[in-house]
Design a protein around this motif. Structure first.
Motif, PDB file in Angstrom:
ATOM      1  N   VAL A   1       0.835  -1.203   0.000  1.00  0.00           N
ATOM      2  CA  VAL A   1       0.000   0.000   0.000  1.00  0.00           C
ATOM      3  C   VAL A   1       0.869   1.252   0.000  1.00  0.00           C
ATOM      4  CG1 VAL A   1      -1.787   1.284   1.224  1.00  0.00           C
ATOM      5  CG2 VAL A   1      -1.871  -1.220   1.165  1.00  0.00           C
ATOM      6  N   LEU A   2       1.939   1.240   0.793  1.00  0.00           N
ATOM      7  CA  LEU A   2       2.837   2.396   0.839  1.00  0.00           C
ATOM      8  C   LEU A   2       3.406   2.704  -0.541  1.00  0.00           C
ATOM      9  CD1 LEU A   2       4.808   4.509   1.947  1.00  0.00           C
ATOM     10  CD2 LEU A   2       6.217   2.629   2.822  1.00  0.00           C
ATOM     11  N   VAL A   3       3.830   1.688  -1.260  1.00  0.00           N
ATOM     12  CA  VAL A   3       4.516   1.899  -2.537  1.00  0.00           C
ATOM     13  C   VAL A   3       3.539   2.036  -3.698  1.00  0.00           C
ATOM     14  CG1 VAL A   3       6.172   0.893  -4.165  1.00  0.00           C
ATOM     15  CG2 VAL A   3       6.572   0.698  -1.701  1.00  0.00           C
ATOM     16  N   GLU A   4       2.465   1.236  -3.709  1.00  0.00           N
ATOM     17  CA  GLU A   4       1.606   1.154  -4.888  1.00  0.00           C
ATOM     18  C   GLU A   4       0.159   1.566  -4.648  1.00  0.00           C
ATOM     19  OE1 GLU A   4       3.988  -2.687  -6.827  1.00  0.00           O
ATOM     20  OE2 GLU A   4       1.907  -2.895  -6.168  1.00  0.00           O
ATOM     21  N   GLY A   5      -0.235   1.722  -3.396  1.00  0.00           N
ATOM     22  CA  GLY A   5      -1.637   1.934  -3.093  1.00  0.00           C
ATOM     23  C   GLY A   5      -2.050   3.391  -3.044  1.00  0.00           C
ATOM     24  N   GLU A   6      -3.279   3.615  -2.583  1.00  0.00           N
ATOM     25  CA  GLU A   6      -3.815   4.960  -2.431  1.00  0.00           C
ATOM     26  C   GLU A   6      -3.368   5.557  -1.100  1.00  0.00           C
ATOM     27  OE1 GLU A   6      -5.593   6.581  -4.729  1.00  0.00           O
ATOM     28  OE2 GLU A   6      -5.421   4.851  -6.075  1.00  0.00           O
TER      29      GLU A   6
END
Length: 244
Positions: free
Chosen positions: A208-213
């Motif tokens: 989530v940190l790298v690819e999420g909202e």
């Protein structure tokens, strides 16, 4: 955002130590925001070894720790001040007056206000972070507003269980229910951020940190909005990333 995927915990910790030592050597009076827990243990070992072997000096360094359990004296073996003394500060030449850890006792709001005022005046050049299995940074649990500054927070049951396994011999009853933590705004105000994460239980928050909202549901996701972030993880923590 710069992402480094290392082959092992040791390799990742060595890479992180190079970044911190470069900061110290480039600016010997740096203000370092430091973290506790199992994640940075090997990093601190490398920093101590460097001090003994190369004499990198900390005498003009100021440290500002992320958080502290509420209700524990600084001399308590499970307090974060004690952790920092045992794992780093007692082994380098940092001056006692330059060590800053949030106070876990006394008037909690006065303590938080004082820490905020100090951070506003001093500033942090490089902030070291871990990440919780629920995506917290510091002890900013999911739902914490991104505008939040240093505050006292009630710890989620999962956070207490994680910490019980690591540092309280599995006894969750020994883990304090509250902690004092830098707020997300304090973290975002730092000039640089270095975040470390290891193990499969960190794979989802890292995804989530790298690819999420960006969402308060995963507080670490706000780091997508920081101008200078380096993330160092092992392959297990990277296992849910989908983008090359």
């Amino acid at each position: 955002m710069k992402l480094i995927i290392a082959d092992s915990y040791e390799a990742a910790s060595l890479e992180a130590s190079k970044i911190l030592l470069e900061q110290i050597k480039e600016n010997p009076s740096s203000h370092l925001g430091l973290a506790t827990g199992s994640t940075p243990l090997k990093l601190y070992e490398y920093m101590v070894a460097d001090f003994k072997e190369n004499g990198t000096s900390y005498k003009d360094i100021k440290s500002f720790n992320l958080d502290e359990y509420f209700g524990l004296e600084g001399t308590h073996p499970q307090s974060y001040r004690y952790f920092m003394m045992e794992n780093l500060f007692n082994h380098v030449d940092i001056l006692p007056e330059n060590i800053h850890v949030p106070a876990g006792q006394g008037d909690i709001q006065e303590n938080c206000d004082a820490y905020n005022a100090m951070l506003a005046t001093e500033g942090v050049d490089l902030q070291l972070l871990g990440i919780g299995s629920n995506g917290h940074i510091g002890f900013n649990e999911p739902g914490t507003p991104f505008t939040q500054v240093t505050h006292c927070i009630e710890l989620e049951e999962g956070t207490r269980q994680d910490n019980a396994r690591l540092f309280f011999d599995g006894n969750i009853d020994e883990v304090p229910t509250h902690a004092v933590t830098m707020g997300i705004k304090n973290i975002m105000d730092s000039k640089k951020v270095l975040l470390m994460a290891f193990g499969e239980n960190k794979a989802e928050p890292i995804r989530v940190l790298v690819e999420g909202e960006v969402s308060v549901d995963v507080p670490a996701s706000v780091l997508q909005n920081h101008p200078d972030v380096t993330i160092i993880i092992d392959k297990a923590a990277a296992s849910k990333l989908t983008k090359k």
